[in-house]
Every structure is written in structure tokens, then in C-alpha cells.
Motif scaffolding. Structure first.
Motif, PDB file in Angstrom:
ATOM      1  N   LEU A   6      37.686  45.171  41.122  1.00  0.00           N
ATOM      2  CA  LEU A   6      37.780  43.933  42.158  1.00  0.00           C
ATOM      3  C   LEU A   6      36.331  42.975  41.751  1.00  0.00           C
ATOM      4  O   LEU A   6      35.946  41.961  41.813  1.00  0.00           O
ATOM      5  CB  LEU A   6      38.093  43.762  43.221  1.00  0.00           C
ATOM      6  CG  LEU A   6      38.419  43.283  44.161  1.00  0.00           C
ATOM      7  CD1 LEU A   6      39.909  42.358  43.772  1.00  0.00           C
ATOM      8  CD2 LEU A   6      37.801  42.585  45.657  1.00  0.00           C
ATOM      9  N   ARG A   7      35.741  43.566  41.840  1.00  0.00           N
ATOM     10  CA  ARG A   7      34.312  43.679  41.954  1.00  0.00           C
ATOM     11  C   ARG A   7      33.439  43.184  40.514  1.00  0.00           C
ATOM     12  O   ARG A   7      33.365  41.489  40.305  1.00  0.00           O
ATOM     13  CB  ARG A   7      32.877  44.796  42.187  1.00  0.00           C
ATOM     14  CG  ARG A   7      31.432  44.489  42.004  1.00  0.00           C
ATOM     15  CD  ARG A   7      30.454  45.389  42.656  1.00  0.00           C
ATOM     16  NE  ARG A   7      29.422  45.064  42.459  1.00  0.00           N
ATOM     17  CZ  ARG A   7      28.686  45.762  41.215  1.00  0.00           C
ATOM     18  NH1 ARG A   7      28.902  45.832  40.558  1.00  0.00           N
ATOM     19  NH2 ARG A   7      27.365  44.914  41.309  1.00  0.00           N
ATOM     20  N   ALA A   8      33.500  43.760  39.914  1.00  0.00           N
ATOM     21  CA  ALA A   8      34.278  42.697  38.159  1.00  0.00           C
ATOM     22  C   ALA A   8      35.099  41.243  38.085  1.00  0.00           C
ATOM     23  O   ALA A   8      34.244  40.141  37.305  1.00  0.00           O
ATOM     24  CB  ALA A   8      34.275  43.363  36.925  1.00  0.00           C
ATOM     25  N   PHE A   9      36.162  41.438  38.856  1.00  0.00           N
ATOM     26  CA  PHE A   9      36.292  39.676  38.967  1.00  0.00           C
ATOM     27  C   PHE A   9      35.702  39.135  39.310  1.00  0.00           C
ATOM     28  O   PHE A   9      35.540  37.895  38.850  1.00  0.00           O
ATOM     29  CB  PHE A   9      37.494  40.084  39.292  1.00  0.00           C
ATOM     30  CG  PHE A   9      39.253  39.030  39.814  1.00  0.00           C
ATOM     31  CD1 PHE A   9      39.543  38.825  38.683  1.00  0.00           C
ATOM     32  CD2 PHE A   9      38.888  38.570  41.502  1.00  0.00           C
ATOM     33  CE1 PHE A   9      40.097  37.380  39.066  1.00  0.00           C
ATOM     34  CE2 PHE A   9      38.866  37.220  41.904  1.00  0.00           C
ATOM     35  CZ  PHE A   9      40.672  36.790  40.178  1.00  0.00           C
ATOM     36  N   PHE A  10      35.555  39.170  40.622  1.00  0.00           N
ATOM     37  CA  PHE A  10      34.262  37.909  40.941  1.00  0.00           C
ATOM     38  C   PHE A  10      33.049  37.642  40.776  1.00  0.00           C
ATOM     39  O   PHE A  10      32.895  36.646  40.584  1.00  0.00           O
ATOM     40  CB  PHE A  10      34.367  38.870  42.849  1.00  0.00           C
ATOM     41  CG  PHE A  10      35.320  38.397  43.652  1.00  0.00           C
ATOM     42  CD1 PHE A  10      35.598  36.748  44.163  1.00  0.00           C
ATOM     43  CD2 PHE A  10      36.176  38.962  44.036  1.00  0.00           C
ATOM     44  CE1 PHE A  10      36.823  37.222  45.404  1.00  0.00           C
ATOM     45  CE2 PHE A  10      36.949  38.743  44.998  1.00  0.00           C
ATOM     46  CZ  PHE A  10      37.840  37.660  45.525  1.00  0.00           C
ATOM     47  N   VAL A  11      32.445  39.157  39.615  1.00  0.00           N
ATOM     48  CA  VAL A  11      31.235  38.388  38.989  1.00  0.00           C
ATOM     49  C   VAL A  11      31.225  37.810  37.936  1.00  0.00           C
ATOM     50  O   VAL A  11      31.129  36.410  37.604  1.00  0.00           O
ATOM     51  CB  VAL A  11      31.004  39.834  38.475  1.00  0.00           C
ATOM     52  CG1 VAL A  11      29.313  39.345  37.131  1.00  0.00           C
ATOM     53  CG2 VAL A  11      29.980  40.771  39.605  1.00  0.00           C
ATOM     54  N   GLY A  12      32.532  37.617  37.328  1.00  0.00           N
ATOM     55  CA  GLY A  12      33.243  36.968  36.410  1.00  0.00           C
ATOM     56  C   GLY A  12      33.293  35.737  37.017  1.00  0.00           C
ATOM     57  O   GLY A  12      33.048  34.722  36.040  1.00  0.00           O
ATOM     58  N   ARG A  44      29.703  38.086  46.789  1.00  0.00           N
ATOM     59  CA  ARG A  44      29.357  38.996  48.501  1.00  0.00           C
ATOM     60  C   ARG A  44      30.972  39.095  47.762  1.00  0.00           C
ATOM     61  O   ARG A  44      31.025  40.166  48.695  1.00  0.00           O
ATOM     62  CB  ARG A  44      28.973  38.078  49.243  1.00  0.00           C
ATOM     63  CG  ARG A  44      27.207  37.354  49.046  1.00  0.00           C
ATOM     64  CD  ARG A  44      26.462  38.402  49.440  1.00  0.00           C
ATOM     65  NE  ARG A  44      25.861  39.423  48.552  1.00  0.00           N
ATOM     66  CZ  ARG A  44      25.072  39.727  47.115  1.00  0.00           C
ATOM     67  NH1 ARG A  44      24.649  37.644  47.366  1.00  0.00           N
ATOM     68  NH2 ARG A  44      24.670  39.877  46.116  1.00  0.00           N
ATOM     69  N   LEU A  45      31.413  38.409  48.298  1.00  0.00           N
ATOM     70  CA  LEU A  45      33.137  38.583  48.424  1.00  0.00           C
ATOM     71  C   LEU A  45      33.723  39.984  47.762  1.00  0.00           C
ATOM     72  O   LEU A  45      34.407  40.713  47.883  1.00  0.00           O
ATOM     73  CB  LEU A  45      34.117  37.415  47.736  1.00  0.00           C
ATOM     74  CG  LEU A  45      34.199  35.862  48.383  1.00  0.00           C
ATOM     75  CD1 LEU A  45      35.676  34.744  47.495  1.00  0.00           C
ATOM     76  CD2 LEU A  45      34.608  36.347  49.889  1.00  0.00           C
ATOM     77  N   GLY A  46      32.963  39.678  46.236  1.00  0.00           N
ATOM     78  CA  GLY A  46      33.344  40.958  45.428  1.00  0.00           C
ATOM     79  C   GLY A  46      32.581  42.573  45.511  1.00  0.00           C
ATOM     80  O   GLY A  46      33.244  42.882  44.987  1.00  0.00           O
ATOM     81  N   GLU A  47      31.590  42.592  47.185  1.00  0.00           N
ATOM     82  CA  GLU A  47      30.714  43.386  47.207  1.00  0.00           C
ATOM     83  C   GLU A  47      32.147  44.402  48.272  1.00  0.00           C
ATOM     84  O   GLU A  47      32.146  45.477  48.341  1.00  0.00           O
ATOM     85  CB  GLU A  47      30.084  43.311  47.557  1.00  0.00           C
ATOM     86  CG  GLU A  47      28.140  43.463  46.551  1.00  0.00           C
ATOM     87  CD  GLU A  47      27.801  42.851  47.768  1.00  0.00           C
ATOM     88  OE1 GLU A  47      26.589  42.688  46.417  1.00  0.00           O
ATOM     89  OE2 GLU A  47      27.459  41.872  48.431  1.00  0.00           O
TER      90      GLU A  47
END
Ligand code: FAD
Length: 308
Positions: free
Chosen positions: A2-8, A290-293
């Protein structure tokens, strides 16, 4: 994942431009961003100062694409330093080199940032410029930049940088920074990095954080431990007590709007806490990271929005 998704998502220019222009987006982001104007950052800082904590103010923005944008960012930071003096705030500033034009004209970025550091150093009381750390293509350039700034006359106490515990190189980077007595903010790291250069498992990142944290705490130089990880914070407290490290010789740092309960309880127990307050219209990449964290943030933001 999920973190990678939001960083993307944080790197998606189309979504970014849509979100930053929409009033809906601005409402969503207010969970982690103090507002769009300097006056918003000043108000948020005053509230945090009243709670016994210091602040670092960040004007959101990264990767400017021309010299005028870089000059504009610098001008804003000058105004922030003026606002710190005018309002007698207990605050310093955090900035990103790509926001100051590093990718557009390195010489200009150097001029801008050294001007800001000189201004911070000459303030009464003296302020401080923290150079944030960005993704790994910028690690070495940022460190070289900070080493150079720190060596300039009058700057020794006015500039520092950030080390990310997820990078395998960090222990050696810390050694070099400490050799010159440069102040460090230690964080886990917020970008997507390949396993060749970064620890992939959270347990390895956490273990490296604790190892580096102990080196910093024993160094006799004033550093910032930037984390909301309660387990790590407890280890820092225990280490400080065991090694008789004074609570005045380092600070915990946390992000605006995250774990306010923990921030306040640390202050109540006599520890120093600094809150990182971001403001500005270019909030999208910061907000997405922040959302991805923490997946729960997505629901938290949505729930508050539906209630409003
Ligand atoms: P995590 O293991 O991610 O989280 C531990 C616990 O903290 C979570 O279980 C949760 O309870 C809470 N938490 C963490 N993040 C959130 C969140 N977004 N929302 C709600 N709760 C959360 N990174 C860089 O790469 N470069 C920088 O220059 C940089 N500067 C920073 C400055 C400060 C003051 C701080 C606090 C962080 C900074 N970061 C920076 C971000 C950092 O690298 C991490 O991505 C971020 O702090 C989350 O890691 P954590 O240490 O809180 O631990």
C-alpha cells in the motif's frame, strides 16, 4: 504494498494538478497540512509553542522546473524567517533542495540556500535550516551540499540535514557528518527505494534506526529523532536514562497532526519535542506519502470529511 502504491500516486503529475486545484483536495489535506498561507503556519506554530513544543516550518514544494520558481520559493522562506522573528516563534525551517532549484541550476540553489542559512544564523535568537532528505538520487548531492554549507564561516550551528535509516549507506554517512559536528535528523525514510540500497523489511529498518539513534545520542551533538514509533521512542527514553544523556541534549520530532497524544505525553515527561509543520498549496506529494504510511489514514480522512 500500500505504501508503494501511495508513493507511486504521489509522483502522478495529472492527479497532483487536479487535486491541488480542487477545494475538495484542500479539505482532505488539512489533516496533515496547516493551510496554504504563511499566516496559517504562524497560527499553527503559536498553538504548538503554547503546548510547550518547538516547530520546524516547511513550505511544501519539490522539484521546481525553472529558476523563477526557485527564487519564489526562496522568497517565501525569507518571509517565514521574518515571521519567526516578528511573532517571536520558537521555530526553524525545513526545506528541500529540489524546491530551491537543485535540478534546474545547482549554482542558483547554492546561492539561495546559503543566503537562507546566513539569514537564519544572523537572527536573534539564531535560527536553523534543516535540509530535508529526498529520494536516493539526491542523497549524495544533498550531503555534499550540507557539508559545504556547514563549512562556510558563521554557518556551523545554522544548518543540518536528515539521514534515513532504511538506506544501507546511512551508518557511514553519519560518521562523516559527526566528524564535522553536523546536526542530524534521523528518520526511517519516506521514498520507494530498491532493495540493493535499502532495507526492505520493516524490522531491519527499525533495527537500523535504533542502532543509529544510539550513535547520535552518544555523540554530544544536538540531534533530532524523527519518528512516531512508540516502541523506538521508549527505547530512546530508556537509553537516555541508562547512559545519563540529558533530556536537553536531543529532541524528538513528529509531523503535524500525527500522534498528538504521544507528542504531548513526551513533553509532560520532560522530553523536548519539535513538530514539523508543512503549509502551502503544493501539498499533494507530501499528503500521499502520509496516507501510504498508515492505511487507516485513508479511512480517517474520509470519515472526517463525511462528518463535516
Ligand atoms: P512507522 O513505522 O512508519 O510508524 C510507526 C507508528 O507511527 C505507526 O504505527 C503509527 O501509529 C504512527 N504513524 C506513522 N506514520 C503515520 C502517519 N502518516 N499517520 C498516522 N500515524 C502514523 N522522510 C524522509 O525521507 N526525508 C525527510 O527529510 C523526512 N523528514 C521527516 C521529519 C519529521 C519531523 C518526521 C517525523 C518524519 C520525516 N520523514 C522524512 C518521514 C519518515 O521518514 C517516515 O516516513 C515517517 O515518519 C513514518 O515513519 P515512523 O518513524 O513514524 O514509523
Amino acid at each position: 504494498m500500500l505504501r508503494a502504491f501511495f508513493v507511486g500516486l504521489s509522483e502522478n503529475a495529472t492527479l497532483r494538478s487536479f487535486a491541488e486545484r480542487s477545494s475538495l483536495g484542500n479539505r482532505f489535506s488539512s489533516r496533515f497540512v496547516a493551510g496554504t498561507e504563511i499566516s496559517d503556519a504562524v497560527r499553527a506554530t503559536q498553538a504548538i509553542n503554547r503546548g510547550g513544543m518547538s516547530v520546524t516550518i516547511d513550505n511544501l514544494g519539490e522539484n521546481v522546473t525553472n529558476p523563477d520558481e526557485a527564487r519564489h520559493s526562496a522568497q517565501l522562506y525569507r518571509q517565514i524567517l521574518d515571521a519567526i522573528v516578528a511573532n517571536n516563534l520558537n521555530a526553524n525551517i525545513s526545506l528541500k533542495l529540489t524546491h530551491m532549484g537543485l535540478d534546474v541550476d545547482e549554482k542558483l540553489a547554492r546561492e539561495i540556500v546559503s543566503g537562507l542559512v546566513a539569514k537564519a544564523a544572523s537572527m536573534k535568537p539564531p535560527s536553523f535550516v534543516r535540509v530535508d532528505m529526498e529520494g536516493s538520487p539526491y542523497t549524495q548531492r544533498t550531503l555534499d551540499f550540507v557539508h559545504e554549507l556547514h563549512r562556510m564561516a558563521g554557518n556551523a550551528n545554522a544548518v543540518g540535514t536528515v539521514i534515513q535509516a532504511y538506506l544501507k549507506r546511512s551508518e557511514s554517512d553519519i560518521e562523516k557528518l559527526l566528524a564535522e559536528r553536523i546536526r542530524i535528523r534521523l528518520c526511517k525514510g519516506a521514498y520507494k527505494e530498491p532493495p540493493e540500497i535499502a532495507f526492505a523489511a520493516k524490522s531491519d529498518v527499525d533495527a537500523n534506526y535504533v542502532k543509529l539513534m544510539k550513535v547520535l545520542m552518544k555523540s554530544g551533538i544536538y540531534h533530532g529523532l524523527a519518528t512516531h514509533d512508540e516502541n523506538i521512542i521508549r527505547q530512546a527514553e530508556a537509553f537516555a536514562r541508562r547512559e545519563k544523556i540529558s533530556p536537553d541534549s536531543f529532541e524528538f520530532q513528529m509531523l503535524y497532526g500525527i500522534r498528538r497524544d504521544l507528542q504531548q505525553s513526551l513533553v509532560r515527561h520532560g522530553w523536548r519535542v519539535r513538530v514539523y509543520i508543512p503549509f502551502g498549496s503544493e501539498w499533494y506529494p507530501y499528503f500521499m506519502r502520509r496516507l501510504g504510511e498508515r492505511p487507516a489514514n485513508v479511512f480517517f480522512v474520509l470519515r472526517n470529511f463525511l462528518r463535516a
